[in-house]
Write a protein that holds these residues in place. Sequence first.
Motif, mmCIF file in Angstrom:
data_model
loop_
_atom_site.group_PDB
_atom_site.id
_atom_site.type_symbol
_atom_site.label_atom_id
_atom_site.label_comp_id
_atom_site.label_asym_id
_atom_site.label_seq_id
_atom_site.Cartn_x
_atom_site.Cartn_y
_atom_site.Cartn_z
ATOM 1 N N ILE A 121 -1.524 1.283 -13.310
ATOM 2 C CA ILE A 121 -1.842 2.758 -13.490
ATOM 3 C C ILE A 121 -3.146 2.897 -14.108
ATOM 4 C CG2 ILE A 121 -1.077 5.052 -14.342
ATOM 5 C CD1 ILE A 121 1.667 4.060 -14.490
ATOM 6 N N ASP B 171 -3.935 16.153 -8.459
ATOM 7 C CA ASP B 171 -3.202 15.026 -8.643
ATOM 8 C C ASP B 171 -3.223 14.285 -10.122
ATOM 9 O OD1 ASP B 171 -5.586 13.060 -7.085
ATOM 10 O OD2 ASP B 171 -5.784 13.925 -8.670
ATOM 11 N N THR C 226 -1.534 1.301 -8.402
ATOM 12 C CA THR C 226 -1.876 0.277 -7.343
ATOM 13 C C THR C 226 -0.801 -0.811 -7.420
ATOM 14 O OG1 THR C 226 -3.714 -0.429 -8.887
ATOM 15 C CG2 THR C 226 -4.327 0.062 -6.530
ATOM 16 N N SER D 199 -6.369 5.855 -14.637
ATOM 17 C CA SER D 199 -6.772 7.103 -14.700
ATOM 18 C C SER D 199 -8.159 7.256 -13.974
ATOM 19 C CB SER D 199 -6.612 7.755 -16.236
ATOM 20 O OG SER D 199 -7.705 7.292 -16.913
ATOM 21 N N ARG D 200 -8.404 8.078 -13.108
ATOM 22 C CA ARG D 200 -9.432 8.205 -12.485
ATOM 23 C C ARG D 200 -10.732 8.711 -13.585
ATOM 24 N NH1 ARG D 200 -7.210 10.342 -7.408
ATOM 25 N NH2 ARG D 200 -6.488 8.627 -6.282
ATOM 26 N N SER E 194 2.359 1.855 -3.320
ATOM 27 C CA SER E 194 1.425 2.270 -4.308
ATOM 28 C C SER E 194 1.151 3.900 -4.156
ATOM 29 C CB SER E 194 0.104 1.745 -4.023
ATOM 30 O OG SER E 194 -0.217 0.308 -3.858
ATOM 31 N N ARG E 195 1.299 4.396 -2.820
ATOM 32 C CA ARG E 195 1.202 5.714 -2.704
ATOM 33 C C ARG E 195 2.142 6.220 -3.037
ATOM 34 N NH1 ARG E 195 2.013 9.344 0.904
ATOM 35 N NH2 ARG E 195 3.636 7.931 2.335
ATOM 36 N N SER F 148 2.332 6.514 -6.892
ATOM 37 C CA SER F 148 1.348 7.211 -7.459
ATOM 38 C C SER F 148 1.781 8.833 -7.436
ATOM 39 C CB SER F 148 0.166 7.244 -6.528
ATOM 40 O OG SER F 148 -0.680 6.404 -6.743
ATOM 41 N N LYS G 181 -3.893 7.028 -10.441
ATOM 42 C CA LYS G 181 -3.647 6.228 -9.169
ATOM 43 C C LYS G 181 -2.871 5.102 -9.667
ATOM 44 C CE LYS G 181 -7.387 3.827 -7.967
ATOM 45 N NZ LYS G 181 -8.689 3.099 -7.367
ATOM 46 N N ASP H 176 -12.454 3.180 -13.094
ATOM 47 C CA ASP H 176 -11.408 3.650 -13.638
ATOM 48 C C ASP H 176 -10.755 2.861 -14.660
ATOM 49 O OD1 ASP H 176 -10.130 4.136 -9.947
ATOM 50 O OD2 ASP H 176 -11.450 5.383 -11.388
ATOM 51 N N LYS I 9 0.866 -1.126 -0.081
ATOM 52 C CA LYS I 9 0.051 0.035 0.085
ATOM 53 C C LYS I 9 0.883 1.221 -0.116
ATOM 54 C CE LYS I 9 -4.621 -0.004 1.386
ATOM 55 N NZ LYS I 9 -5.135 -1.511 1.578
#
Lengths: 360, 362
Positions: free
Chosen positions: A157, A130, A136, A159-160, A108-109, A112, A134, A170, A105
Amino acid sequence: MRRSGRPSLRRRQDMDTPDSGGKTPLGRKTAETGINFTSSTRFSRGLTFIRGHTLFGQSPTRRIIPQTSLLQENADSQKIAFLLRKQWTLYSVTPMYKFSYDNLKEYSRLLSAFVAAEKQKGLAVEVGNDLGIKVTLSTILGLKGTDQDQVAILVQIASRSQLPFENAEDKVVWSGWFCCISGDDLLESVPEDFTCLSLFLANGAESYTAIVGSWFQKTFDCYFSRLTISPLNLAWMAAMWTGCKVDSHIAATELVFSVPCIPQSLDISYAIHPEDAKALWDTVQKTPGEVTQEEVNLFMDCLYSHFHRHFKIHLSATRLVKVSTSIASAHCDGNIKILHSKHLIGVLMLLTELAISQIQ
Amino acid sequence: MSASGRRRRGALDSGFTMDETVAEYIRRTVLKIPRHEIMEMLTTWDFLSKTQLQTINMHQIKESISQEVVELCEENSASIKQAAILDMIYNHTYRNKKIWTVYRMTKAAGEETDSFNLADFKYNFKRSLRSALKNVTINFREYEDNATWIRIAWGTQYTKPNQYKATYVVYHSQTPYVFISSLRNRIPLLCQALVHASNYHDIHEMELRSRCLDSLKDIVFKRYCQTFQTYHPRPLQERNVAPEKVDPRIIQENKREKERIQSVNQEVFGEGLQPKIEFAQYKLETMFKGEPEMDILTEKEPFRCVVKFSSPHLLEALKSLAPAGMADAPISPLLTCIPQKARNYFKIKERKGILSASCLGP
């Protein structure tokens, strides 16, 4: 991450890997690969890697035919289905230092933020915006050859979604995954703090691949290098994969040759009916469970000689650049597409072996 | 004269409003044309007057140029017919962008060749097509080399013709050959119209396809010559050049073999420039037979494979293989027979142990 406390590993910098044909590895700007990873480290080797069957840098004279191993019980079938029927670009990865599966996690952060920052370079953007990207990291269960293999990691990766409603999905714009199938030889000789996920496969824009690769290189002190496939290994793939038993979606065995050294470029595609190709291979292959170099050579020579009989052209003088079979297709630039989940492990095992041989 | 100040009075006066689809089609056609060719093509088109052409500002982005052209066409009340002609001019210049298939028409036994009448041909062709399908756009254009170009845009019973997916036909009236491109599913209709209009009995597709229309013509009209180049004349190249001042201690190994390869290669391919084709495909259904020591397959079934050669200039590439050491000299007749047999798609079957290409149908 301090440099002083850890054991050092040196990559053999001066010697070209035999399969690379003189191409420069990543780390320096190469026009050919088009990727510029900024590798901040050079590490020195205190240990030697010894492969079981082969001398340094040489292709093995025999390979075990992987049993069509069913994926393990807890296999993540949805993720694995995602891996099939896509074109992946291949890289070899040196062992990663202090990579922890518990911190996915956090990774991931961080990744990102890194991707967003890299993408925004040069743009005048509000702080805190941002860009809707995102990243993950997750595990893929079931992709193991032996129990010692490390669990595979998937990086995506997305895109939101710009849409207002809640469950808008997403969109995945880039994927990459690390795995290591039956990498026993390497695992034995690597100290504890290192994770061996020697094979990396990427799908999506190269700019993202470069960004993700740079982050991993900086964070875990590893090195990515494009994995090209020599004509010799393509011939092995043609032989081994033609021999695999396939129940559905049977396709021809196709070999594509490119003719060098003539003023006009010429490509020759030689596609053999799958039943006939398999019949030929079954006659050639003698030892159950094992494939030898002689058998691969004989198989290819038979195909060349049948071709020569008709066209009087020596295919052996040309360059094999692509192989397509029912279970997978591979291109010499280091691209692969796997079509059947039943043979996924077998294909990955061969690719892992090539990746490990490139890093040694 | 700026675009915004251009009069549109002409259009309004006559009460004619150019169809929007026509306007859009003209706009898109002009956009396709490379900038330096636009003025020339519009002049050839001969639809806009010299004065009108002079008003076009060529130093702006293409979107604006095409917009100006559309406005001028509006003044002249352009219809789909004129727009189609502009498309034909574009496609004639860039004919090598399409893949052309060759068809051959045959007469019934005993029929005589009538003299060709262009007006009758056009009339009968249009009538034949229109009797089967109301919604078609048909245009003709003649060129100097006796080539008649036909452009057909297809619609259905209920929809107007799709101008963007037009079929092109090139017919040389003195020959039984027709070259067709971009034909999807209207083959029987088109073939019937061609046969009817040209007074032939039957038509069939040849196994010959390429992008280079001129090379296809060379092949079927036998305008290339295998032994001596008679078209595209070039000055004869000196064969016995004076020997260079080379150190006499340097000898060329295999000099005789190299010379033999060159002369055999010239014989089978001819001296002249090869017609330009991009691919050749062979479906092989022969028995597998390797070298004696690899008498592997004892199957009685043929070893089925498909071999495809592709290259920007295939025949020249094949010609260079033997000198480069990658093929025997002479190279297989399966490859050298392509221009003579006027085909680049083959089905090869075994015939009593002797290898031969049987000209089976597709």
